[in-house]
Design an enzyme around this catalytic site. Structure first.
Site, PDB file in Angstrom:
ATOM      1  N   HIS A  80      36.010  40.870  40.958  1.00 12.71           N
ATOM      2  CA  HIS A  80      36.803  41.032  39.740  1.00 12.71           C
ATOM      3  C   HIS A  80      36.745  42.491  39.317  1.00 12.71           C
ATOM      4  CE1 HIS A  80      38.751  39.712  36.017  1.00 12.71           C
ATOM      5  NE2 HIS A  80      38.008  40.631  35.431  1.00 12.71           N
ATOM      6  N   GLU A  82      37.243  45.181  36.460  1.00 16.86           N
ATOM      7  CA  GLU A  82      37.216  45.198  34.999  1.00 16.86           C
ATOM      8  C   GLU A  82      38.614  45.348  34.396  1.00 16.86           C
ATOM      9  OE1 GLU A  82      35.210  48.662  33.405  1.00 16.86           O
ATOM     10  OE2 GLU A  82      34.675  47.545  31.611  1.00 16.86           O
ATOM     11  N   CYS A  83      38.891  44.539  33.372  1.00 13.86           N
ATOM     12  CA  CYS A  83      40.152  44.650  32.647  1.00 13.86           C
ATOM     13  C   CYS A  83      39.808  44.477  31.174  1.00 13.86           C
ATOM     14  CB  CYS A  83      41.129  43.573  33.117  1.00 13.86           C
ATOM     15  SG  CYS A  83      42.618  43.490  32.115  1.00 13.86           S
ATOM     16  N   GLY A 122      42.099  48.974  35.397  1.00 13.92           N
ATOM     17  CA  GLY A 122      43.499  49.310  35.669  1.00 13.92           C
ATOM     18  C   GLY A 122      43.783  49.588  37.132  1.00 13.92           C
ATOM     19  N   ASP A 155      47.814  50.680  44.000  1.00 13.35           N
ATOM     20  CA  ASP A 155      46.473  50.142  43.826  1.00 13.35           C
ATOM     21  C   ASP A 155      45.450  51.167  44.299  1.00 13.35           C
ATOM     22  OD1 ASP A 155      44.174  48.601  43.717  1.00 13.35           O
ATOM     23  OD2 ASP A 155      45.194  46.791  44.409  1.00 13.35           O
ATOM     24  N   ARG A 157      42.164  50.881  43.899  1.00 14.55           N
ATOM     25  CA  ARG A 157      40.821  50.309  43.949  1.00 14.55           C
ATOM     26  C   ARG A 157      40.160  50.601  45.286  1.00 14.55           C
ATOM     27  NH1 ARG A 157      42.323  44.440  41.591  1.00 14.55           N
ATOM     28  NH2 ARG A 157      44.048  44.813  43.004  1.00 14.55           N
ATOM     29  N   LYS A 183      43.106  42.794  49.911  1.00 15.41           N
ATOM     30  CA  LYS A 183      41.704  42.829  49.495  1.00 15.41           C
ATOM     31  C   LYS A 183      40.809  42.420  50.671  1.00 15.41           C
ATOM     32  CE  LYS A 183      40.567  41.781  44.730  1.00 15.41           C
ATOM     33  NZ  LYS A 183      40.375  40.728  43.720  1.00 15.41           N
TER      34      LYS A 183
HETATM   35 ZN   LIG Z   1      44.187  42.580  33.400  1.00 16.15          ZN
END
Ligand SMILES: [Zn+2]
Ligand SMILES: [Zn+2]
Length: 228
Positions: A80, A82-83, A122, A155, A157, A183
């Site tokens: 997950h 962070e949001c 984000g 993206d 990430r 992912k």
């Molecule tokens: Zn979100």
């Protein structure tokens, strides 16, 4: 009486991980260390929370660990990112909080599993830029277009840290809870053995319909639901 869940040997792992050091010039050039672990009873069941230090982004990442995952294969895992707006304020612009709750709820019914909580807000562009992207979306761009307009990729990430966290927990192979094939590929390039996928589908609401349809139609997410 709730059943006693087998405890991971996390104290030993912390001691063992403290001694490890990745060479400074490895491909990823990073090192992640398991620092501390505490019990964490949650509304989703009994967990332990582990804190990690790393030398890439200097952020303190977390793992919510259910049962004993050390040395195990096919461990159910959710990554997950962070949001703040979703996780904390329950924003309906995205499905982050629904996915987080679904993951913790699902893993909370199992003997063991892990939710890695990565501090890459984000999709990795940071909080300020995420809100700048929201501003552009309010003016009509979709999520991908907004990120591109700010000079980022769709993206940003990075899963090197996640891979290293799983390594620190001595997880042998994982079944990843995700709809995002990229992912899985990203984790594999960092040496994680992904033995399967667990689908996680959140139904769209009026606010996140466009966000989810962009995920499906532009970013290749494997969602069952159809969008106009
Ligand atoms: Zn979100
Ligand atoms: Zn390392």
């Amino acid at each position: 009486m709730s059943q006693k869940i087998p405890r991971p040997k996390l104290d030993e792992l912390i001691a063992c991980d403290a001694k490890h050091a990745c060479p400074p010039n490895t491909k990823e050039g990073n090192c992640v260390t398991l620092m501390a672990v505490g019990d964490l009873p949650t509304r989703f069941g009994e967990y332990q929370v582990a804190a990690f230090w790393n030398d890439i982004d200097k952020k303190e990442h977390a793992a919510f660990i259910r049962g004993d995952v050390t040395g195990k294969e096919d461990v159910p895992v959710r990554l997950h990112s962070e949001c703040l707006t979703g996780d904390v304020a329950g924003s309906l612009r995205c499905d982050c909080r629904d996915q987080l709750e679904e993951s913790l709820t699902h893993i909370g019914t199992l003997d063991h599993g892990v939710v890695l909580y990565l501090r890459q807000e984000g999709r990795g562009i940071g909080f300020n830029n995420k809100i700048r992207a929201y501003q552009l979306q309010d003016e009509g761009l979709d999520t991908v277009e907004a990120n591109l307009a700010l000079g980022f990729s769709d993206d940003e990430r990075d899963y090197a840290i996640a891979a290293h966290m799983l390594q620190a927990l001595q997880v042998k192979s994982i079944r990843l809870m995700t709809n995002n094939p990229k992912k899985i590929e990203a984790l594999k390039t960092h040496g994680v053995v992904v033995s399967g996928r667990i689908p996680i589908e959140i139904l769209a609401n009026a606010h996140n319909k466009r966000y989810l349809s962009t995920k499906k139609n532009k970013s290749g997410h494997l969602l069952e639901q159809g969008f106009e």
